[in-house]
Write a protein that holds these residues in place. Structure first.
Motif, mmCIF file in Angstrom:
data_model
loop_
_atom_site.group_PDB
_atom_site.id
_atom_site.type_symbol
_atom_site.label_atom_id
_atom_site.label_comp_id
_atom_site.label_asym_id
_atom_site.label_seq_id
_atom_site.Cartn_x
_atom_site.Cartn_y
_atom_site.Cartn_z
ATOM 1 N N ARG A 87 4.733 11.179 7.197
ATOM 2 C CA ARG A 87 4.778 10.356 8.399
ATOM 3 C C ARG A 87 4.853 8.871 8.062
ATOM 4 O O ARG A 87 5.578 8.108 8.709
ATOM 5 N N GLY A 88 4.104 8.459 7.043
ATOM 6 C CA GLY A 88 4.115 7.057 6.639
ATOM 7 C C GLY A 88 5.482 6.602 6.179
ATOM 8 O O GLY A 88 5.967 5.527 6.566
ATOM 9 N N LEU A 89 6.149 7.416 5.365
ATOM 10 C CA LEU A 89 7.491 7.072 4.894
ATOM 11 C C LEU A 89 8.478 7.059 6.060
ATOM 12 O O LEU A 89 9.386 6.221 6.111
ATOM 13 N N ALA A 137 1.710 1.555 7.319
ATOM 14 C CA ALA A 137 0.714 0.961 6.423
ATOM 15 C C ALA A 137 -0.629 1.644 6.567
ATOM 16 O O ALA A 137 -1.301 1.956 5.577
ATOM 17 N N SER A 138 -1.042 1.894 7.808
ATOM 18 C CA SER A 138 -2.326 2.546 8.063
ATOM 19 C C SER A 138 -2.360 3.963 7.489
ATOM 20 O O SER A 138 -3.340 4.367 6.860
ATOM 21 N N LEU A 139 -1.278 4.716 7.691
ATOM 22 C CA LEU A 139 -1.211 6.090 7.181
ATOM 23 C C LEU A 139 -1.285 6.118 5.661
ATOM 24 O O LEU A 139 -1.998 6.940 5.068
ATOM 25 N N ILE A 186 -4.125 6.560 -0.442
ATOM 26 C CA ILE A 186 -4.059 5.985 -1.789
ATOM 27 C C ILE A 186 -4.946 6.753 -2.761
ATOM 28 O O ILE A 186 -4.532 7.068 -3.882
ATOM 29 N N ALA A 187 -6.163 7.084 -2.336
ATOM 30 C CA ALA A 187 -7.101 7.761 -3.244
ATOM 31 C C ALA A 187 -6.900 9.266 -3.293
ATOM 32 O O ALA A 187 -7.427 9.924 -4.190
ATOM 33 N N TYR A 233 5.046 1.228 -1.689
ATOM 34 C CA TYR A 233 5.145 1.305 -0.230
ATOM 35 C C TYR A 233 3.831 0.904 0.434
ATOM 36 O O TYR A 233 3.823 0.120 1.388
ATOM 37 N N ALA A 234 2.730 1.447 -0.069
ATOM 38 C CA ALA A 234 1.427 1.166 0.528
ATOM 39 C C ALA A 234 1.060 -0.313 0.384
ATOM 40 O O ALA A 234 0.518 -0.932 1.310
ATOM 41 N N THR A 235 1.370 -0.887 -0.771
ATOM 42 C CA THR A 235 1.022 -2.291 -1.034
ATOM 43 C C THR A 235 1.828 -3.238 -0.158
ATOM 44 O O THR A 235 1.269 -4.114 0.509
#
Length: 422
Positions: free
Chosen positions: A217-219, A231-233, A238-239, A255-257
């Motif tokens: 979903r994030g991508l 970004a929230s997803l 990350i962990a 992507y997350a950063t």
């Protein structure tokens, strides 16, 4: 005895993946469900194809030959070979029309054999064996046939009776990858949303599937330019990342950063990114991105602009970031302007230009563009050579918003009252 891992709910020893898949494991948590995910479509290969189509740095004739050889020798997919040749308007000369026709016939014959096994399972075995046979057809189609044939094969799998919610989610995620591989963003999103609905409403979303779905979903949100939601997803994953079938761990951290850099408060940049242990574990693999974040946090605006130039090729070479590269660069630029001006009530154009390592004309042009677009609360005194900040009064802004919403509500009530009177 069927050995496909999608056939049962209890984990089995996954079949060995192709050797080149091992290169994709760059971090994240091990996952039995992720390990058993279909190896095709290969989303890292989709990135290679993207780099070829946009002619990013390092792409040459040798690179092109490598891509087409993989399509013929590993994927054994003549239809995709023809499609890519048409897209690029090239004739590689690696495979003749006769050879491609032979591959078509070979794939058709193999599909016939697989369909025969489905019929055999229907007659002499149970629902589980029929599903195993359908899974094999879908995964073969995803590797060696067209997008439409692959999606149709997964549709037949999903239509089988007595398929658990968990296995439907797996099939929907694999369908999403097929659509994404071919650049069909709308279809990919549709499959992911169906899987998410099953995970939340159908009771088939175990912890691992839910985490992997967040990555899907994030991508998808990045491609739709819903950066804040994406970004929230991704921050949540990350962990616990266990979705190497979609992207490598270093790519996921990029992507997350970048997405969170646009939206999280400055103190959290230090906590979540610069000091985040998961991000630090792959920092050496993404130096340009880390340099960008550190320069912004340290208020080193000259280094920040240089880092923006260095990170742009990374954006262009990535299939999730490239469609909106102009947006990314603009937002990164606005962030620097906002952060710098927040420290001043007024500042000379020359002082700002010195801090950014550029000319006053450069600052004047970009700042005026951002002010005109309503992205910077400031005004430029061109005669005095000064930028004056104009921070909005938060309480007055909230009051105006409340009045506007109140007027809107009253108008709706009045319209409703007229309808009721009638």
């Amino acid at each position: 005895m069927p050995d496909d891992s999608m056939a049962v709910d209890t984990p089995e020893t996954p079949a060995p993946a192709p050797k080149d898949k091992d290169k994709k494991k760059g971090g994240g948590q091990p996952s039995a469900s992720e390990e058993s995910a279909a190896p095709y479509p290969d989303m890292e290969f989709a990135q290679e194809i993207h780099r070829l189509t946009v002619k990013s740095a390092g792409v040459d004739a040798e690179y092109q030959t490598k891509v087409f050889k993989k399509i013929i020798e590993e994927l054994e997919n003549p239809s995709f070979y023809r499609l890519l040749q048409t897209t690029l308007s090239v004739d590689t000369g690696l495979c003749s029309k006769e050879k491609l026709k032979e591959m078509d016939e070979k794939n058709a014959a193999h599909m016939k054999e697989l369909e025969a096994k489905v019929e055999e399972a229907k007659e002499s075995a149970g629902d589980m064996e029929v599903m195993d046979a359908r899974v094999k057809i879908a995964r073969f189609a995803a590797k060696s046939l067209t997008k439409d044939e692959a999606l149709e094969a997964y549709k037949k799998l999903l239509e089988l009776p007595k398929v658990s919610s968990g296995k439907k989610i797996d099939a929907l995620m694999e369908s999403s990858r097929v659509a994404s591989f071919y650049g069909d963003t709308d279809k990919s999103t549709e499959f992911v949303e169906s899987a998410q609905k099953l995970a939340t409403d159908g009771g088939g979303g175990d912890w691992d599937r839910r985490n992997r779905l967040k990555v899907y979903r994030g991508l998808g949100r990045l491609l739709e330019r819903d950066i804040k939601e994406g970004a929230s997803l991704m921050l949540d994953c990350i962990a616990t990342f266990s979705c190497n079938e979609m992207c490598s761990y270093p790519s996921f951290i990029v992507y997350a950063t970048l997405s969170n850099l646009l939206h999280i408060p400055r103190p959290m940049i230090k906590e979540k990114i610069l000091d985040g242990p998961e991000i630090l574990s792959v920092a050496n693999e993404i130096p340009d991105v880390i340099k960008l974040v550190r320069a912004l946090y340290d208020c080193d605006y000259k280094a920040y602009l240089n880092a923006m130039v260095e990170v742009e090729p990374t954006l262009v070479a990535d299939r999730y970031l490239q469609p909106h590269v102009a947006y990314w660069m603009r937002e990164l630029h606005i962030m620097a302007h906002k952060q710098f001006l927040d420290s001043y009530q007024s500042v000379t154009l020359q002082a700002m230009a010195d801090a950014f390592g550029v000319s006053t004309d450069f600052i004047d042009y970009h700042a005026s563009q951002f002010i005109a677009a309503g992205r910077l609360s400031a005004k430029i005194d061109k005669y005095g050579g000064v930028i004056i900040t104009n921070r909005p009064d938060l309480k007055n802004a909230q009051y105006r918003e409340m009045i506007q919403k109140g007027d809107l509500l009253l108008n709706r009530i009045q319209k409703l009252a007229r309808v009721v009177d009638l």
